[in-house]
Design a protein around this motif. Structure first.
Motif, PDB file in Angstrom:
ATOM      1  N   ASN A 185     -15.138   7.771   1.851  1.00 32.08           N
ATOM      2  CA  ASN A 185     -13.782   7.595   1.332  1.00 32.08           C
ATOM      3  C   ASN A 185     -13.500   6.158   0.903  1.00 32.08           C
ATOM      4  O   ASN A 185     -12.662   5.915   0.022  1.00 32.08           O
ATOM      5  CB  ASN A 185     -12.771   8.044   2.391  1.00 32.08           C
ATOM      6  N   ASP A 186     -14.198   5.191   1.495  1.00 34.15           N
ATOM      7  CA  ASP A 186     -13.975   3.780   1.144  1.00 34.15           C
ATOM      8  C   ASP A 186     -14.385   3.459  -0.293  1.00 34.15           C
ATOM      9  O   ASP A 186     -13.913   2.481  -0.871  1.00 34.15           O
ATOM     10  CB  ASP A 186     -14.749   2.861   2.096  1.00 34.15           C
TER      11      ASP A 186
ATOM     12  N   THR B 145     -13.597   5.041  -2.914  1.00 36.23           N
ATOM     13  CA  THR B 145     -12.528   5.317  -3.878  1.00 36.23           C
ATOM     14  C   THR B 145     -11.645   4.088  -4.101  1.00 36.23           C
ATOM     15  O   THR B 145     -11.068   3.927  -5.167  1.00 36.23           O
ATOM     16  CB  THR B 145     -11.658   6.500  -3.401  1.00 36.23           C
ATOM     17  N   THR B 146     -11.549   3.219  -3.083  1.00 34.24           N
ATOM     18  CA  THR B 146     -10.813   1.955  -3.225  1.00 34.24           C
ATOM     19  C   THR B 146     -11.690   0.838  -2.656  1.00 34.24           C
ATOM     20  O   THR B 146     -11.435   0.333  -1.560  1.00 34.24           O
ATOM     21  CB  THR B 146      -9.470   2.006  -2.474  1.00 34.24           C
TER      22      THR B 146
ATOM     23  N   HIS C 110     -17.995   8.826  -7.260  1.00 40.97           N
ATOM     24  CA  HIS C 110     -17.475   7.624  -7.899  1.00 40.97           C
ATOM     25  C   HIS C 110     -18.509   7.115  -8.904  1.00 40.97           C
ATOM     26  O   HIS C 110     -19.660   7.525  -8.883  1.00 40.97           O
ATOM     27  CB  HIS C 110     -17.203   6.561  -6.829  1.00 40.97           C
TER      28      HIS C 110
END
Length: 197
Positions: A40-41, A43-44, A157
């Motif tokens: 999840n990290d 994505t940002t 991503h």
């Protein structure tokens, strides 16, 4: 012969290794960040720095069933679990030149420190690794297809410059002990007899 926290300790030790060797003056004052990432990290992501992403854990194939440690009370721990950790080091930067520079630097640091000692491994949590333990860090094989599969299916991503590494031979000790098979020998008795012919 480490505890179950060895996986987390190893990933954090890689971050600590890079952070300790970082000198902002070598990157024109750029303030690099160093973190262990989950999917999840991505994505940002961070602006500039290096992320450590553990994407696979395998049982070590060369040392399949290492025996457990003999404890002071005479019991023996159950068989240890030998593991190899596969992770990606990803260089992050807005400009390609800085990203490439970070990648070259992180690879050089990893090569110069290919063995992580217990002192660094235990910085995350004390007494996870025994004082005589260490973990080997090496490049690993990851095909272009597998690399892109990791980015597409696990992260979802746009690809970033990444280098695959492996931490070899973490031996995780069992919390289960096996009682001794018999009592220790207390004394010897001899029984010598004459055999008649």
């Amino acid at each position: 012969m480490s505890t179950y926290a060895a996986i987390a300790g190893t990933c954090e030790a890689v971050v600590r290794l890079l952070r300790c060797n970082y000198d902002p003056t070598k990157f024109n004052g750029a303030m690099l960040d160093f973190q262990v990432y989950v999917a999840n990290d991505f994505t940002t992501p961070m602006e500039e720095g290096v992320s450590v992403f553990l994407y696979r854990i395998y049982q070590n194939g060369t040392h399949r069933t290492p025996t457990g440690r003999l404890l002071p009370d005479g019991t023996r721990q159950a068989t240890m679990l030998p593991l190899d950790l596969h992770f990606l080091l990803t260089a992050w930067a807005k400009k390609a030149s800085l990203q490439n520079e970070i990648a070259g630097w992180m690879m050089r640091v990893m090569e110069d420190n290919a063995i992580l000692p217990a002192s660094m491994l235990n910085a995350y949590q004390p007494n996870v690794f025994r004082p005589d333990e260490a973990v080997d860090l090496t490049f690993t094989e990851l095909s272009v297809e597998d690399m892109f599969r990791v980015w597409e299916t696990m992260i979802g991503h746009v690809y970033q410059l990444s280098v695959p590494y492996q931490a070899r031979m973490l031996e995780i000790e069992s919390l289960v002990s096996i009682p001794p098979e018999g009592r220790p020998v207390q004394g010897r008795t001899s029984d010598i007899r004459l055999i008649s012919t």
